[in-house]
Design an enzyme around this catalytic site. Structure first.
Site, PDB file in Angstrom:
ATOM      1  N   GLU A 170      -5.623  -9.076  -1.846  1.00  0.00           N
ATOM      2  CA  GLU A 170      -5.225  -9.125  -0.442  1.00  0.00           C
ATOM      3  C   GLU A 170      -6.292  -9.809   0.420  1.00  0.00           C
ATOM      4  O   GLU A 170      -6.621  -9.349   1.514  1.00  0.00           O
ATOM      5  CB  GLU A 170      -4.911  -7.726   0.078  1.00  0.00           C
ATOM      6  CG  GLU A 170      -3.780  -7.049  -0.676  1.00  0.00           C
ATOM      7  CD  GLU A 170      -3.214  -5.822   0.025  1.00  0.00           C
ATOM      8  OE1 GLU A 170      -3.864  -5.326   0.974  1.00  0.00           O
ATOM      9  OE2 GLU A 170      -2.124  -5.370  -0.356  1.00  0.00           O
ATOM     10  N   GLU A 218       1.386  -4.266  -6.942  1.00  0.00           N
ATOM     11  CA  GLU A 218       1.227  -2.897  -6.432  1.00  0.00           C
ATOM     12  C   GLU A 218       2.501  -2.480  -5.726  1.00  0.00           C
ATOM     13  O   GLU A 218       3.057  -3.242  -4.925  1.00  0.00           O
ATOM     14  CB  GLU A 218       0.077  -2.768  -5.419  1.00  0.00           C
ATOM     15  CG  GLU A 218      -1.315  -2.763  -5.989  1.00  0.00           C
ATOM     16  CD  GLU A 218      -2.361  -2.557  -4.890  1.00  0.00           C
ATOM     17  OE1 GLU A 218      -1.981  -2.160  -3.760  1.00  0.00           O
ATOM     18  OE2 GLU A 218      -3.546  -2.782  -5.156  1.00  0.00           O
TER      19      GLU A 218
END
Length: 527
Positions: free
Chosen positions: A133, A281
């Site tokens: 991220e 995820e």
């Protein structure tokens, strides 16, 4: 660990859903599958855990649970060496703080591959996840992210390991206006400078677009507009289904809507062909602040993850891409109790650090994930579909005529909590089932029971048949005493008495009680 995005992903969702839920027409468009291979469910493994299992114990745990795909957030050689014998394949990670070194020096990238990948390739390493991220967690590293990816890919190609893809997990927040999915697009400030070059590299190297995707946060940010059932794959009446007004496609769950938003955003950049999406995820917290995180509960986490597993293994794809099901990694294997932040941050795991389940996933029959271990362990629990009165009646029979030892579910005992009918019945059912040698029909209970391959033990409550206990059996004619001894420090020890011994002590206690009553009520006794 991934810095999961909490804001900015659902700004257009609030009003749009309210206006669109009343539409009922359905139109499905067929799009060819992106990528190849059967979809699978894996788990992420974080290490911010008190008393984390040793690498060898972790490898054994994965084998026991038949977990065959894991995502690691670094590439620790000790853990990789242990996992080499686990039968699992692993995505290894490059932490964000290593991006500068790898992105600035191809020689450093080659050395990283030589130390962290070559000893375990090609069998163990399935992909490399570079950073996590980065656009939101460490935007200053964006200029070196793609060079790091390219240098690692080049080092793998030089070692004849170009079959190992290299990508980077991105936050879903890079997709703007995600609903309706047909209007989604990538953040324009990232599109030309970062996303287009990245996507071009992924297409040229047959690597997936990695995304961290959380319907939980979409629900949290929707101010009640998103139905909670929609976020957890629960069936909805047609009047509550989300409908895209441009395609008239129905969305029965938020997960598929988010994936289709990604596919549309890719198409809008004209680079979607050949790039599969890998969900690196997704998950749901089992506990959180009751006021700030009301949806973080064991029941909701159980529902989401169980339904997610079924959804992926059933391979339905999305409304825009039926049959093209993305593989997913559930965040996460263990509760990371050392993670800072809101209460939920430490409660995303499927298991506690000691290996006992946080909750019982209902994934019976789903091959390749949380299945029975090499000793073919099965357990009997209360069925979700059974009426509670039927479950209660069956438990009464198991603890009575069925002669299950139900001491552990009495007040103050190790399996009393959670204090509800199904939890107590699961313990009683399983005790009877194990005492009958798991014989066919011994878990029926008039439809109130079901067999599962997932160990229902939790906290200090260890079910009969669990690998967490070793059995020492001594035979004495028709009477048998089985002592259950915990392999984990601090666990309770109890004895199960079967056959005539159990009945004898029950009758003896009853006779003694009656004698006391007779003596106390005898008027001549005190004279």
């Amino acid at each position: 660990m991934g810095a999961r995005s909490r804001g900015g992903t659902c700004s257009s969702l609030l009003l749009s859903l309210h206006l669109l839920c009343c539409l009922h027409s359905c139109l499905r468009c067929s799009v060819s599958a992106a990528g190849s291979g059967d979809p699978y469910v894996g788990v992420t493994i974080g290490t911010a855990v008190t008393n984390l299992l040793s690498p060898s114990d972790l490898a054994a745990f994965l084998r026991a649970q038949r977990i065959t795909h894991v995502r690691l957030y670094d590439a620790d050689p000790r853990l990789l060496s242990a996992l080499a014998s686990s039968g699992a394949s692993a995505i290894v990670g490059v932490p964000n703080d290593e991006l500068l070194a790898l992105g600035s020096s191809p020689a450093t990238a080659s050395a990283w591959v030589a130390r962290r990948v070559l000893p375990y390739a090609p069998g163990l390493i399935s992909a490399i996840a570079v950073g996590d991220e980065v656009p939101t967690a460490l935007p200053s590293a964006l200029p070196v992210l793609l060079p790091a990816i390219q240098s690692l890919a080049a080092a793998l190609a030089a070692a004849n390991l170009s079959s190992i893809p290299v990508s980077t997990p991105l936050p879903f927040s890079i997709v703007l206006e995600p609903f309706p999915p047909s209007q989604a697009y990538f953040n324009q400030s990232l599109a030309k400078s970062f996303l287009l070059p990245l996507l071009s590299h992924l297409a040229n190297t047959s690597a997936p677009l990695m995304l961290n995707l959380y319907p939980y946060y979409s629900l949290m940010q929707s101010s009640g507009v998103v139905p909670v059932d929609n976020a957890m794959f629960k069936p909805l009446p047609p009047s509550l289904e989300m409908v895209d007004p441009n395609t008239l496609l129905h969305y029965t769950n938020v997960f598929d809507a988010m994936l289709d938003a990604v596919y549309v955003a890719l198409k809008n950049l004209n680079v979607s062909a050949g790039i599969p999406v890998l969900v690196t995820e997704t998950g749901w917290p089992s506990y959180g602040d009751r006021k700030e995180e009301p949806y973080a509960s064991k029941d909701n986490a159980n529902t989401y993850n169980s339904n997610l597993i079924k959804h992926v293994t059933d391979k339905p794809g999305t409304p825009m891409r039926p049959g093209a099901q993305a593989s997913v990694y559930i965040y996460e294997l263990f509760n990371e109790d050392l993670r800072p932040g809101p209460a939920s941050e430490a409660n995303w795991g499927l298991f506690h650090g000691n290996g006992t389940p946080v909750y019982l996933l209902h994934v019976t029959g789903k091959d390749g994930f949380l299945g029975n271990d090499t000793t073919d362990r099965t357990f009997c629990i209360a069925s979700d579909d059974a009426d509670e009165k039927a479950v209660q009646a069956a438990m009464d029979w198991a603890c009575g005529p069925g002669r299950s030892d139900c001491t552990a579910i009495q007040a103050g005992e190790g399996c009393y909590q959670p204090n509800d009918v199904r939890s107590h019945a699961s313990f009683a059912f399983n005790t009877y089932y194990q005492s009958q040698g798991k014989a066919g029909g011994s878990c029926y209970f008039q439809g109130a029971g079901m067999v599962t391959t997932t160990d229902p033990s939790h906290d200090s409550c260890i079910f009969v048949g669990s690998k967490l206990y070793s059995n020492v059996t001594k035979s004495d004619g028709a009477n048998t005493t089985t002592t259950q001894t915990s392999d984990a420090a601090g666990s309770a020890v109890w004895k199960l008495r079967t056959g005539r011994e159990k009945g004898f002590f029950s009758v003896l206690r009853l006779l003694l009680s009656l004698m006391v009553v007779v003596i106390m009520t005898n008027s001549n006794f005190w004279t």
